[in-house]
Design an enzyme around this catalytic site. Structure first.
Site, PDB file in Angstrom:
ATOM      1  N   GLU A 169      -3.561   3.540   2.197  1.00 47.47           N
ATOM      2  CA  GLU A 169      -3.822   3.629   3.639  1.00 47.47           C
ATOM      3  C   GLU A 169      -4.000   5.103   3.985  1.00 47.47           C
ATOM      4  O   GLU A 169      -3.101   5.915   3.781  1.00 47.47           O
ATOM      5  CB  GLU A 169      -2.639   3.065   4.426  1.00 47.47           C
ATOM      6  N   GLU A 209      -3.492  11.257 -10.525  1.00 47.74           N
ATOM      7  CA  GLU A 209      -3.393  11.289 -11.973  1.00 47.74           C
ATOM      8  C   GLU A 209      -4.300  10.210 -12.556  1.00 47.74           C
ATOM      9  O   GLU A 209      -4.305   9.074 -12.087  1.00 47.74           O
ATOM     10  CB  GLU A 209      -1.956  11.044 -12.418  1.00 47.74           C
ATOM     11  N   HIS A 238       0.829  -1.200   0.000  1.00 52.43           N
ATOM     12  CA  HIS A 238       0.000   0.000   0.000  1.00 52.43           C
ATOM     13  C   HIS A 238       0.866   1.253   0.000  1.00 52.43           C
ATOM     14  O   HIS A 238       2.057   1.192   0.225  1.00 52.43           O
ATOM     15  CB  HIS A 238      -0.960   0.021   1.193  1.00 52.43           C
ATOM     16  N   HIS A 290       2.331  12.103  -6.943  1.00 55.58           N
ATOM     17  CA  HIS A 290       0.916  11.817  -7.112  1.00 55.58           C
ATOM     18  C   HIS A 290       0.671  10.320  -7.050  1.00 55.58           C
ATOM     19  O   HIS A 290       1.585   9.518  -7.094  1.00 55.58           O
ATOM     20  CB  HIS A 290       0.404  12.375  -8.443  1.00 55.58           C
ATOM     21  N   ASN A 325      -4.449  10.954  12.272  1.00 58.35           N
ATOM     22  CA  ASN A 325      -3.988  11.188  13.641  1.00 58.35           C
ATOM     23  C   ASN A 325      -4.985  12.147  14.272  1.00 58.35           C
ATOM     24  O   ASN A 325      -5.177  13.262  13.802  1.00 58.35           O
ATOM     25  CB  ASN A 325      -2.576  11.769  13.629  1.00 58.35           C
ATOM     26  N   ARG A 344      -1.343  10.779   4.991  1.00 59.84           N
ATOM     27  CA  ARG A 344      -1.897  11.348   6.227  1.00 59.84           C
ATOM     28  C   ARG A 344      -2.997  12.320   5.843  1.00 59.84           C
ATOM     29  O   ARG A 344      -2.799  13.168   4.974  1.00 59.84           O
ATOM     30  CB  ARG A 344      -0.800  12.051   7.020  1.00 59.84           C
TER      31      ARG A 344
END
Length: 124
Positions: free
Chosen positions: A53, A119, A5, A71, A57, A9
């Site tokens: 993923e 993209e 993956h 990208h 936080n 964030r």
């Protein structure tokens, strides 16, 4: 080896999940809460083994993007039609479909709620 993956964030998980699932058509594959660490992981994708993923936080509302990340790329059968559908679903198209600079491949770019570029590459 196998790439599992890519992690991004995100500032507001519900907003990001809505973009990746409702705008780009991915599925929420799994979600894990870590109260002791004050973060949530949500994995999205198309079910073909490639995943993103989304890490939230809980105590961070936004992140500054550096200039190293480029990208995420997604193959689509028709980049122009994909842009139209993404726009209809509330997504932000930041580069309309057309030939890439110095080439002939048809590409477009959209932006997620945190400013990450996605993209769209026309595949035949």
């Amino acid at each position: 080896m196998k790439l599992l993956h890519v992690m991004l964030r995100v500032g507001e998980l519900s907003r990001s999940l809505a973009f990746y699932t409702e705008v780009l058509g991915m599925r929420l594959l799994r979600r894990e809460e870590f109260p002791e660490g004050r973060f949530t992981l949500a994995f999205v994708g198309y079910g073909n083994g490639s995943e993103i993923e989304l890490t939230h936080n809980w105590d961070t509302e936004c992140y500054e993007q550096g200039n190293a990340f480029g990208h995420i790329a997604i193959g689509v059968p028709n980049a122009k039609a994909a842009c139209e559908e993404i726009r209809r679903r509330g997504g932000k198209v930041v580069r309309e479909a057309g030939p890439m600079k110095h080439g002939t491949t048809i590409i477009a770019f959209v932006e997620d709620p945190d400013g990450y570029k996605v993209e769209l590459i026309e595949t035949t």
